[in-house]
Design an enzyme around this catalytic site. Structure first.
Site, PDB file in Angstrom:
ATOM      1  N   LYS A 277      11.926  26.083  35.557  1.00 57.77           N
ATOM      2  CA  LYS A 277      12.074  26.261  34.374  1.00 57.77           C
ATOM      3  C   LYS A 277      13.568  25.693  34.144  1.00 57.77           C
ATOM      4  O   LYS A 277      14.479  25.560  34.865  1.00 57.77           O
ATOM      5  CB  LYS A 277      12.161  27.623  34.291  1.00 57.77           C
ATOM      6  CG  LYS A 277      10.624  28.258  34.053  1.00 57.77           C
ATOM      7  CD  LYS A 277      10.786  29.615  33.588  1.00 57.77           C
ATOM      8  CE  LYS A 277       9.343  30.356  33.567  1.00 57.77           C
ATOM      9  NZ  LYS A 277       8.375  29.936  32.751  1.00 57.77           N
ATOM     10  N   ARG A 351      -1.682  32.955  36.574  1.00 55.11           N
ATOM     11  CA  ARG A 351      -3.055  33.093  36.476  1.00 55.11           C
ATOM     12  C   ARG A 351      -3.670  32.697  38.100  1.00 55.11           C
ATOM     13  O   ARG A 351      -4.801  33.221  38.322  1.00 55.11           O
ATOM     14  CB  ARG A 351      -3.604  31.983  35.512  1.00 55.11           C
ATOM     15  CG  ARG A 351      -3.165  30.575  35.882  1.00 55.11           C
ATOM     16  CD  ARG A 351      -3.135  29.463  34.771  1.00 55.11           C
ATOM     17  NE  ARG A 351      -2.097  29.755  33.917  1.00 55.11           N
ATOM     18  CZ  ARG A 351      -2.046  28.727  32.717  1.00 55.11           C
ATOM     19  NH1 ARG A 351      -3.001  28.068  32.622  1.00 55.11           N
ATOM     20  NH2 ARG A 351      -1.092  29.198  31.834  1.00 55.11           N
TER      21      ARG A 351
END
Ligand code: BES
Ligand code: MN
Ligand code: ZN
Length: 500
Positions: A277, A351
Site C-alpha cells: 500500500k 477474502r
C-alpha cells in the site's frame, strides 16, 4: 460506571445533574415544567429571551442559587418529533461529553420523555446507555497524562414505575452491548506491535476463562497445514508472527441446536503485502482486525446476557507483510476447499483468510454464518461511514440483519450478489482470481467469499467504513460497530425461538 433505571422524584435529586430535554418552540416536557416551577419560571424566561432556544444539540448547564437542584443541564431536542434515531444518539453523546466536562459525579437523565417517532421506552434506555458509554470512552493506555473521569453514577428516569421490569431488561441489554463495544474498541485501538495474532488468541483465552459457557480451540500453523489451508497460510507466510485460527464456542442451548457462526477478519496489520500500500493508505490498517474484535465483543455480550442460543466465533488471525518470504502476485494458492486461487493482489488478503475460515466453519453445521470484515475500500466509496455493506446468499437472513441494524441504530445497507458479477473474478490459470477490477469492488469481494459459503445460509458485513473512523491521522478511533447490530440480531433470534 454504575447505570440504573428508576422512576425518580425530580425534587429529591440533590447534587445530581438533571439532564432535561427542551423542544424548540414548544411546550415544556413534564420534567422541564416541574423544574421551571421550582425555579420560578426561570426556564421559560431563558426561552423567551432566546438565551436558550431548544435547537438540536444546544446544551446549557444551569447552577441555580437557592434551589434544591444544584445542576440542571438543558438539552435542545429541536422541534417535537423531529429527532431521528441517529440524531437522538448523537444528542446523548454530545450531552454526555458536556456532562463529563462539568466534572459532575452523578446524573439523572430525563430524556426518556423525549419523543422519537416509532421508538419505545426500552429502545431509548438502550440507546442512552450505549451512547453515554460512547461519550465516556477514552483510549489513554499510552498517554502520559490521563484525563480523570468524575462521572460515577448515571440514572435513567422512567416516567412510569409500572414499566420497571421492562426497563431493567432494556438496561441489562444496553449495558451488555456497551461492554461488548468497549472490548471491541479496546482491542481494535491497540497497535499491531502489541495486538498480534498471538495476542488475539490470548484475549480469546481470557474471555473463555471469564464465562463458563465459552470454550476455546486454537489452531496453530501446523494444524492449518494439515487441514490444507493454503489461502490463509499464503497470506501469513511473509510475516514473522505466527498465524492463529481462533475458535470460540458459546453453548447457551441444547448441543443439538445448530449454532450461529460469526467469522471475523483478523488481519492485525495490513501493509498490502508485496502489492504494498502507499504510505498514506497504510495508516489505519491496524484496524484491519475490527471484524475479529467485533466477534469477541459480540460473544462477550451474548455470554453476559446468558443468551439461550449456540454461537461459534471463528477468527482467522494473520499479519499481511511484504518481503522475500511473502506471497506474490500471480502465485496460485490451493484453498482448504480444494479450489485454486490466482493472487492478483496480495492486498486482497482478507477474502483469502476468510475463504478458508468459511470452509473450516462447515464442521460446526451452522444454522447461519455471518462474516464481519474490513474488506474493501470500495465500501467506503459506496456507503461512507454510516452504513456497513451487507451481501448475502439468503434473503431472509439479509432482512433479519437489516432489521437488527435499524433497531440497534447500527445500520447496514444491502448490495446485490448477482451472478453477473462473478464474471469479474475469472482467472485464466486458476479457479478464480482474488480481485475483480475497479468496478463493484465490494460486490466482487463478496462473490469471492460466496464460493466458500455454498453449504450454508451466509451473510457478509463489510465494515471498512463503519468499524473505525479514519478521517485523518489525528482523528482515528474504533467505533465498536457492528457489535450492536450483531447482538440485536441474536436477541431477535432468541425471541423468535421463544415465540415459535
Ligand atoms: N483492509 C483493506 C480494506 C480497507 C481499506 C479497510 C480501507 C479499511 C479502509 C483490504 O485488505 C484491502 O486492501 N482491500 C483492497 C482490495 C483490492 C486490492 C481489490 C482495497 O479495497 O483496495
Ligand atoms: Mn489488504
Ligand atoms: Zn485488509
Amino acid at each position: 460506571m454504575k447505570f440504573s433505571v428508576k422512576t425518580t422524584d425530580l425534587n429529591k435529586q440533590g447534587k445530581t445533574c438533571l439532564m432535561i430535554g427542551i423542544y424548540e418552540n414548544k411546550e415544556l416536557t413534564p420534567s422541564a415544567k416541574l423544574i421551571d416551577k421550582t425555579l420560578q419560571g426561570h426556564i421559560q424566561q431563558l426561552l423567551k429571551r432566546g438565551t436558550f432556544s431548544g435547537k438540536k444539540n444546544q446544551i446549557l448547564s444551569l447552577y441555580p442559587a437557592n434551589a434544591a437542584m444544584e445542576h440542571i443541564m438543558l438539552i435542545g431536542c429541536g422541534k417535537e418529533g423531529s429527532l431521528t434515531p441517529t440524531g437522538f444518539r448523537k444528542l446523548i453523546i454530545a450531552a454526555g461529553k458536556s456532562l463529563i466536562a462539568t466534572k459532575a459525579s452523578a446524573a439523572t437523565c430525563y430524556l426518556t420523555e423525549v419523543d422519537i417517532p416509532n421508538q419505545d421506552l426500552a429502545w431509548k434506555i438502550k440507546q442512552i446507555t450505549e451512547a453515554i458509554s460512547d461519550a465516556l470512552y477514552q483510549f489513554d493506555l499510552f498517554k502520559s497524562d490521563k484525563e480523570p473521569v468524575f462521572l460515577k453514577e448515571f440514572t435513567i428516569d422512567t416516567p412510569d414505575s409500572k414499566q420497571q421490569k421492562m426497563a431493567n431488561l432494556a438496561l441489562k441489554q444496553g449495558e451488555a452491548i456497551a461492554n461488548g463495544v468497549f472490548l471491541t474498541k479496546n482491542l481494535a485501538n491497540l497497535p499491531s506491535n502489541i495486538c498480534t495474532p498471538t495476542f488475539l488468541a490470548e484475549q480469546a483465552k481470557e474471555l473463555a476463562k471469564q464465562y463458563k459457557k465459552l470454550s476455546l480451540t486454537i489452531l496453530e500453523e501446523k494444524d492449518m497445514q494439515k487441514l490444507k489451508m493454503g489461502a490463509l497460510l499464503g497470506v501469513s507466510q511473509g510475516s514473522a508472527e505466527d498465524a492463529k485460527l481462533i475458535c470460540l464456542e458459546y453453548k447457551g442451548a441444547d448441543k443439538k441446536k445448530a449454532p450461529v457462526a460469526l467469522i471475523g477478519k483478523g488481519v492485525t496489520f495490513d501493509t498490502g503485502g508485496n502489492s504494498l500500500k502507499p504510505a498514506d493508505a497504510m495508516v489505519g490498517m491496524k484496524y484491519d482486525m475490527c471484524g475479529a474484535a467485533s466477534v469477541l465483543g459480540t460473544l462477550k455480550a451474548a455470554a453476559e446476557l446468558d443468551l439461550p442460543i449456540n454461537i461459534v466465533g471463528i477468527i482467522p488471525a494473520v499479519e499481511n507483510m511484504p518481503g522475500g518470504t511473502g506471497y506474490k502476485p500471480e502465485d496460485i494458492l490451493t484453498s482448504m476447499s480444494g479450489q485454486t486461487i490466482e493472487v492478483i493482489s496480495t492486498d486482497a488478503e482478507g477474502r483469502l483468510i476468510l475463504g478458508d475460515a468459511l470452509t473450516y466453519c462447515e464442521r460446526y453445521k451452522p444454522d447461519v454464518v455471518i462474516d464481519i470484515a474490513t474488506l474493501t475500500g470500495a465500501v467506503v466509496i459506496a456507503l461512507g461511514f454510516h452504513a456497513s455493506g451487507l451481501i448475502a446468499n439468503d434473503e431472509a437472513l439479509a432482512q433479519d440483519l437489516l432489521k437488527a441494524g435499524i433497531e440497534s441504530n447500527d445500520r447496514a445497507w444491502q448490495l446485490p450478489l448477482w451472478d453477473e458479477y462473478q464474471e469479474q473474478i475469472k482467472s485464466p490459470f486458476a479457479d478464480m482470481a482474488n480481485t475483480g477490477g475497479r468496478s463493484a469492488g465490494t460486490i466482487t469481494a463478496a462473490c469471492f467469499l460466496s464460493r466458500f459459503a455454498k453449504k450454508f445460509r451466509w451473510a457478509h458485513l463489510d465494515v471498512a467504513g463503519t468499524a473505525a473512523m479514519m478521517m485523518g491521522t489525528s482523528e482515528r478511533m474504533a467505533t465498536g460497530r457492528p457489535v450492536p447490530l450483531l447482538v440485536q440480531y441474536l436477541l431477535d433470534k432468541v425471541n423468535q425461538h421463544a415465540k415459535s
